[in-house]
Write an enzyme that holds these catalytic residues in place. Structure first.
Site: not given
Length: 434
Positions: A127, A157, A230, A232, A288
């Site tokens: 991100h 992420d 910041g 991150s 599955g």
């Protein structure tokens, strides 16, 4: 005078006794902690830690600031400025309206990153660089480099960047599986763009899910080390200076730090990073099935002695589990010999095993345990709505009708007093507002 002297002498003796007692207590306590063995900080003779400066000196040079920018066209001021009729009527062009063409603005994002290889590979959050057209990296020594995106993985992420530099300081990756709740940790990054900052706290929890992002593969370390915007992509390290997590999210009602921060475990980050560097994408395994948590009531109805495993709510037709013979109503107890404690654990284990892997599931069916071999497929996030959560769906607490159901197995049928061969679903919870 003599009395005062005696009182003074007694007070001095008591004070000395207290000091000796404190020294003995501290010495015994720190002896159990083995000071200096696991903590890379300055230690006083008594064993009290007064500084983590030595750890920070090693860690800080490997944490960088990541800046990204993308161009965004501002909205048109006049809704008909591109309409041919209005252009003809007013002489053509948006200037006829007294304005200019929509300006192109730049959106900037700021985050942090961690140098993981001396030849310029940097780990950060997806991100932080999502949609970026230009990415730059600022090092602690004030050098700035343009960065190339090697690969990004939204489900976890995580993203890997590359800068053209060599002999860079790196952070060694620690084993996040060995991290314990209560361990001291340090968060390093560039919060709010004020410059590299170090904060301290402890590991508050492990295996957290937040559902604040894509949420497909979450296994967060939770910490109370202050993390702000910041941070991150920055580093969460142990006191040995090893990377144990990539700071990713905070939980806050106002956007500021309230002591609830989350980091992606280093073991997950390592797996994703290696695949992104080697292939530019991440391949994950898929079983599955849709599974749901087991509570005490459900465990009793299924004949389980304790709350364990996860219940198979549905099986994807033609999927790996279906081909292997997994059935609706089975309880998955173990994955490759490791106990399955919850839905999130199973999802992450299946994903990390990889597509094409042969795995062994220990299941409970009709009160009997058995092992089934399954060849995993490849995770497809768009396969079906029921499989969107990390390749293995999880039973929602309540659907559109506001009910939670479970398959009617022979054991459940016996509990309900209906024929054992009855097929269908039993309602086990009702949402009062549903």
């Amino acid at each position: 005078m003599r009395r005062q002297g005696i009182v003074l002498l007694v007070c001095m003796l008591l004070t000395a006794c207290n000091r000796n007692e404190n020294r003995n207590t501290n010495g015994a306590s720190e002896g159990r902690m083995a000071p200096g063995q696991n903590i890379a900080g300055h230690i006083e003779p008594a064993g009290n830690i007064v500084s983590y400066a030595d750890t920070v000196d090693r860690v800080a040079p490997a944490v960088v600031t990541v800046r990204s920018a993308k161009r965004v066209r501002a909205p048109q001021q006049f809704p008909f400025m591109n309409d041919p009729f209005f252009n003809w009527l007013f002489g053509g062009g948006p200037q006829s309206f007294g304005g200019q063409r929509p300006p192109v603005a730049e959106e900037h994002a700021l985050g942090s990153g961690v140098i993981v290889r001396p030849d310029g590979y940097i780990l950060t959050n997806d991100h932080v660089i999502d949609g970026a057209e230009e990415i730059s990296v600022d090092l602690v020594d004030r050098r700035t480099f343009k960065a190339k995106l090697v690969g990004a993985d939204k489900p976890s992420d995580l993203a890997v960047l590359k800068i053209e530099a060599n002999n860079l300081p790196v952070l060694p990756l620690g084993n996040s599986d060995q991290v314990r709740v209560g361990d001291v940790c340090l968060a390093v990054g560039n919060p709010l763009g004020i410059g590299e900052t170090v904060t301290a706290g402890i590991i508050s929890a492990k295996g957290r899910q937040t559902d604040l992002s894509d949420g497909s593969f979450e296994d967060f370390l939770q910490t109370d080390a202050p993390i702000n915007q910041g941070n991150s992509g920055g580093a969460l390290v142990n006191t040995r200076g090893e990377l144990i997590g990539i700071n990713s999210q905070i939980l806050s009602p106002n956007g500021g730090n309230i002591g609830i921060g989350f980091a992606i475990p280093s073991n997950m980050a390592k797996t994703v990073m290696e695949q992104l560097i080697a292939h530019g994408k991440v391949s994950r395994g898929q079983l599955g099935v849709t599974v749901q948590y087991i509570n005490s009531d459900l465990a009793a109805s299924l004949g389980l002695k304790q709350v364990q495993g996860v219940l198979v709510s549905s099986v994807q037709a033609g999927g790996p589990a279906d081909k292997a013979g997994i059935k609706q109503g089975d309880v998955i107890l173990q994955f490759n010999g490791t106990a399955v404690n919850d839905v999130n654990t199973l999802r992450n284990e299946v994903a990390s095993a990889g597509a094409g892997a042969d795995v062994t599931l220990t299941i409970l069916r009709d009160g009997k345990q058995q092992q089934i071999r399954v060849k995993l497929g490849e995770f497809n996030p768009n396969a079906t709505a029921s499989m969107q959560r990390g390749g293995e769906g999880r039973g929602a607490p309540s659907g559109r009708l506001g009910i939670q159901v479970t398959p009617v197995t022979p054991d459940v049928a016996s509990q309900l007093g209906i024929p054992r061969n009855t097929q269908g679903l039993a309602v086990i919870a009702v949402d009062p507002s549903g």
